[in-house]
Motif scaffolding. Structure first.
Motif, PDB file in Angstrom:
ATOM      1  N   TYR A   1       0.859  -1.185   0.000  1.00  0.00           N
ATOM      2  CA  TYR A   1       0.000   0.000   0.000  1.00  0.00           C
ATOM      3  C   TYR A   1       0.892   1.230   0.000  1.00  0.00           C
ATOM      4  O   TYR A   1       1.869   1.301   0.745  1.00  0.00           O
ATOM      5  CB  TYR A   1      -0.887   0.035   1.252  1.00  0.00           C
ATOM      6  CG  TYR A   1      -2.055  -0.904   1.202  1.00  0.00           C
ATOM      7  CD1 TYR A   1      -3.228  -0.552   0.547  1.00  0.00           C
ATOM      8  CD2 TYR A   1      -1.987  -2.154   1.819  1.00  0.00           C
ATOM      9  CE1 TYR A   1      -4.303  -1.416   0.506  1.00  0.00           C
ATOM     10  CE2 TYR A   1      -3.059  -3.027   1.782  1.00  0.00           C
ATOM     11  CZ  TYR A   1      -4.212  -2.653   1.123  1.00  0.00           C
ATOM     12  OH  TYR A   1      -5.275  -3.510   1.074  1.00  0.00           O
TER      13      TYR A   1
ATOM     14  N   LYS B   1      -5.414  -3.113   8.730  1.00  0.00           N
ATOM     15  CA  LYS B   1      -5.134  -4.158   7.746  1.00  0.00           C
ATOM     16  C   LYS B   1      -4.069  -3.733   6.738  1.00  0.00           C
ATOM     17  O   LYS B   1      -3.260  -4.555   6.304  1.00  0.00           O
ATOM     18  CB  LYS B   1      -6.404  -4.609   7.046  1.00  0.00           C
ATOM     19  CG  LYS B   1      -7.046  -3.560   6.174  1.00  0.00           C
ATOM     20  CD  LYS B   1      -8.299  -4.057   5.500  1.00  0.00           C
ATOM     21  CE  LYS B   1      -8.830  -2.897   4.713  1.00  0.00           C
ATOM     22  NZ  LYS B   1      -9.709  -3.031   3.738  1.00  0.00           N
ATOM     23  N   GLU B   2      -4.029  -2.453   6.366  1.00  0.00           N
ATOM     24  CA  GLU B   2      -3.032  -1.985   5.410  1.00  0.00           C
ATOM     25  C   GLU B   2      -1.630  -2.063   6.005  1.00  0.00           C
ATOM     26  O   GLU B   2      -0.685  -2.496   5.349  1.00  0.00           O
ATOM     27  CB  GLU B   2      -3.334  -0.554   4.948  1.00  0.00           C
ATOM     28  CG  GLU B   2      -4.550  -0.425   4.062  1.00  0.00           C
ATOM     29  CD  GLU B   2      -5.864  -0.312   4.839  1.00  0.00           C
ATOM     30  OE1 GLU B   2      -5.829  -0.259   6.098  1.00  0.00           O
ATOM     31  OE2 GLU B   2      -6.922  -0.275   4.184  1.00  0.00           O
ATOM     32  N   GLU B   3      -1.488  -1.648   7.272  1.00  0.00           N
ATOM     33  CA  GLU B   3      -0.185  -1.728   7.927  1.00  0.00           C
ATOM     34  C   GLU B   3       0.226  -3.186   8.135  1.00  0.00           C
ATOM     35  O   GLU B   3       1.394  -3.526   7.965  1.00  0.00           O
ATOM     36  CB  GLU B   3      -0.204  -0.981   9.261  1.00  0.00           C
ATOM     37  CG  GLU B   3      -0.163   0.516   9.114  1.00  0.00           C
ATOM     38  CD  GLU B   3      -0.003   1.239  10.441  1.00  0.00           C
ATOM     39  OE1 GLU B   3      -0.120   0.598  11.512  1.00  0.00           O
ATOM     40  OE2 GLU B   3       0.224   2.461  10.411  1.00  0.00           O
TER      41      GLU B   3
ATOM     42  N   ASN C   1       1.422  -4.397   4.787  1.00  0.00           N
ATOM     43  CA  ASN C   1       2.729  -3.833   4.458  1.00  0.00           C
ATOM     44  C   ASN C   1       3.835  -4.430   5.323  1.00  0.00           C
ATOM     45  O   ASN C   1       4.952  -4.633   4.848  1.00  0.00           O
ATOM     46  CB  ASN C   1       2.715  -2.312   4.595  1.00  0.00           C
ATOM     47  CG  ASN C   1       2.175  -1.632   3.354  1.00  0.00           C
ATOM     48  OD1 ASN C   1       1.661  -2.280   2.444  1.00  0.00           O
ATOM     49  ND2 ASN C   1       2.286  -0.320   3.316  1.00  0.00           N
TER      50      ASN C   1
ATOM     51  N   VAL D   1       1.477   4.277   3.372  1.00  0.00           N
ATOM     52  CA  VAL D   1       1.240   3.533   4.614  1.00  0.00           C
ATOM     53  C   VAL D   1       2.612   3.058   5.081  1.00  0.00           C
ATOM     54  O   VAL D   1       3.448   2.683   4.256  1.00  0.00           O
ATOM     55  CB  VAL D   1       0.306   2.322   4.368  1.00  0.00           C
ATOM     56  CG1 VAL D   1       0.149   1.488   5.630  1.00  0.00           C
ATOM     57  CG2 VAL D   1      -1.055   2.781   3.862  1.00  0.00           C
TER      58      VAL D   1
END
Length: 158
Positions: A56, A74-76, A79, A59
């Motif tokens: 992402y 969820k993005e972190e 990543n 992020v």
């Protein structure tokens, strides 16, 4: 820590994404696309396209960023997992560059000789790894706690 595909011999300066686009668009290059349910990890400079999975954007990404604070959304989390897997790739490059310093400063050989040297270095690297030869460099770089900081080009132990 084995390389799947090596393309050497691109003359001049070009962005990685441009080189990849040119390589995959020409079937004569024999680029091995992953199966439909698998992906090659790439950095944020590449688009998410068939077979390629980028993190992402905008992020937190670097492993060092997660030592101070855990991933919270969820993005972190994605990543962070992506960065952990890419760290294996960076460690593989660390072994390659440590074993073959000629890759950092290629003597002024012809482009054909330079290409052959690069391909030979990758082939020897893969041979040592695949044959499970007890190798000090692989032993040194195999630790998942070893974080290769791509931004600074150095390794850190966590």
């Amino acid at each position: 820590m084995v390389f799947t595909y090596v393309y050497a011999g691109w003359e001049g300066v070009a962005r990685d994404a441009r080189v990849l686009t040119e390589i995959v668009s020409n079937p004569e290059n024999g680029f091995p696309f992953p199966p439909s349910n698998k992906y090659y990890l790439c950095d944020a400079a590449y688009p998410n396209t068939r077979g390629f999975l980028a993190p992402y954007r905008n992020v937190r990404y670097w492993l060092g960023d997660y030592q101070r604070r855990r991933a919270i959304n969820k993005e972190e989390k994605f990543n962070h997992a992506h960065a952990q897997l890419r760290n294996v790739i960076e460690r593989a490059y660390g072994v390659l560059k440590a074993r073959f310093p000629i890759l950092d400063k290629m003597p002024p050989y012809s482009i054909d000789v330079q290409r052959d040297v690069v391909v030979a270095c990758f082939a020897v690297h893969n041979f040592i790894r695949k044959e499970r030869i007890n190798d000090e460099l692989f032993n040194q770089y195999d630790s998942p706690q070893l974080i290769f900081d791509e931004e600074e080009g150095e390794q850190k132990k966590c």
